[in-house]
Design a protein around this motif. Structure first.
Motif, PDB file in Angstrom:
ATOM      1  N   ALA A  79      -5.755  13.758   5.041  1.00  0.00           N
ATOM      2  CA  ALA A  79      -6.847  13.036   4.385  1.00  0.00           C
ATOM      3  C   ALA A  79      -6.988  11.633   4.949  1.00  0.00           C
ATOM      4  N   VAL A  80      -5.866  10.982   5.231  1.00  0.00           N
ATOM      5  CA  VAL A  80      -5.917   9.631   5.806  1.00  0.00           C
ATOM      6  C   VAL A  80      -6.549   9.675   7.193  1.00  0.00           C
TER       7      VAL A  80
ATOM      8  N   PHE B  72      -1.637   2.619  -7.118  1.00  0.00           N
ATOM      9  CA  PHE B  72      -0.948   3.882  -6.862  1.00  0.00           C
ATOM     10  C   PHE B  72      -1.428   4.504  -5.551  1.00  0.00           C
ATOM     11  N   ALA B  73      -2.751   4.455  -5.303  1.00  0.00           N
ATOM     12  CA  ALA B  73      -3.289   5.035  -4.071  1.00  0.00           C
ATOM     13  C   ALA B  73      -2.789   4.291  -2.846  1.00  0.00           C
TER      14      ALA B  73
ATOM     15  N   ARG C 137       0.749   4.147   1.893  1.00  0.00           N
ATOM     16  CA  ARG C 137       1.787   3.490   2.692  1.00  0.00           C
ATOM     17  C   ARG C 137       3.015   4.367   2.861  1.00  0.00           C
ATOM     18  N   SER C 138       3.260   5.237   1.889  1.00  0.00           N
ATOM     19  CA  SER C 138       4.455   6.067   1.968  1.00  0.00           C
ATOM     20  C   SER C 138       4.220   7.368   2.725  1.00  0.00           C
ATOM     21  N   THR C 139       3.016   7.577   3.236  1.00  0.00           N
ATOM     22  CA  THR C 139       2.762   8.800   3.994  1.00  0.00           C
ATOM     23  C   THR C 139       3.523   8.755   5.306  1.00  0.00           C
ATOM     24  N   ALA C 140       3.680   9.931   5.869  1.00  0.00           N
ATOM     25  CA  ALA C 140       4.395  10.052   7.139  1.00  0.00           C
ATOM     26  C   ALA C 140       3.581   9.409   8.250  1.00  0.00           C
ATOM     27  N   PRO C 141       4.210   9.141   9.399  1.00  0.00           N
ATOM     28  CA  PRO C 141       3.476   8.552  10.517  1.00  0.00           C
ATOM     29  C   PRO C 141       2.332   9.449  10.992  1.00  0.00           C
TER      30      PRO C 141
END
Length: 195
Positions: A149-150, A129-130, A135-139
């Protein structure tokens, strides 16, 4: 006469945000139904004792996990170079919190976080899930708590192990000191090195 500005269109809600309230409501209805079924099969006093036992067991698990985490932190501070095994305290604390919630479904879910085979399954599901969420976060230029956080995690990874970043330039010792590459001039402008 003042001109009215139309409101800005709201951002579309994510799939999880649309489904989460429905899932919580279904969970609560199922918990209440299960409590009444167990109470009809036994009695309300037995249900109350089971719920009280879950609260006590959950509190004990959280206390135990906290003490284990403190011991691991003290050991790590004494020997920073030693590789500590994962303590698994986050799963134990989550299991304790679920056991403390009134209801039997939350107790079953909490107990499944305690046993090694099901704990490994939950851990694998959590990692999957993480990674999907990352992967689905924005650019990289977009805003949002997960994107922040990334970026913070990436900055922490870059600055390991001691947090120091030293800017520098690679110099080829085989070249004469007066020449700097094909142009031969050592006074050419060089842009600063950005990390």
């Amino acid at each position: 006469m003042s001109q009215q500005v139309p409101p800005a269109p709201s951002a579309p809600r994510g799939r999880v945000r649309r489904v989460l309230p429905l899932l919580i409501a279904a969970w609560l209805v199922l918990e209440i139904w299960l409590l009444t079924v167990v109470a009809a099969a036994t009695n309300w006093f037995a249900v109350l004792m089971l719920l009280l036992g879950g609260i006590l067991l959950g509190g004990w698990l959280i206390k135990r996990a906290g003490l284990k985490a403190i011991r691991a932190a003290v050991e790590q501070s004494r020997q920073p170079q030693s590789q500590q095994a994962q303590t698994g305290t986050s799963m134990t604390v989550l299991a304790g919190m679920l056991l403390m919630l009134p209801g039997f479904l939350s107790d079953v879910l909490g107990l499944s976080l305690l046993f090694p085979p099901t704990r490994a399954l939950w851990r694998a599901l959590g990692r999957r899930f993480a990674s999907t969420a990352l992967r689905s976060t924005a650019p990289a230029g977009a805003a949002g708590p997960l994107a922040d956080a990334v970026r913070l995690q990436e900055q922490i990874r870059i600055h390991r192990p001691d947090g120091k970043v030293i800017q520098g330039e690679v110099v080829d010792p085989a070249q004469p000191s007066g020449s700097s590459g094909p142009s031969g001039s050592n006074t050419d402008y060089r842009p600063p090195i950005n990390g």
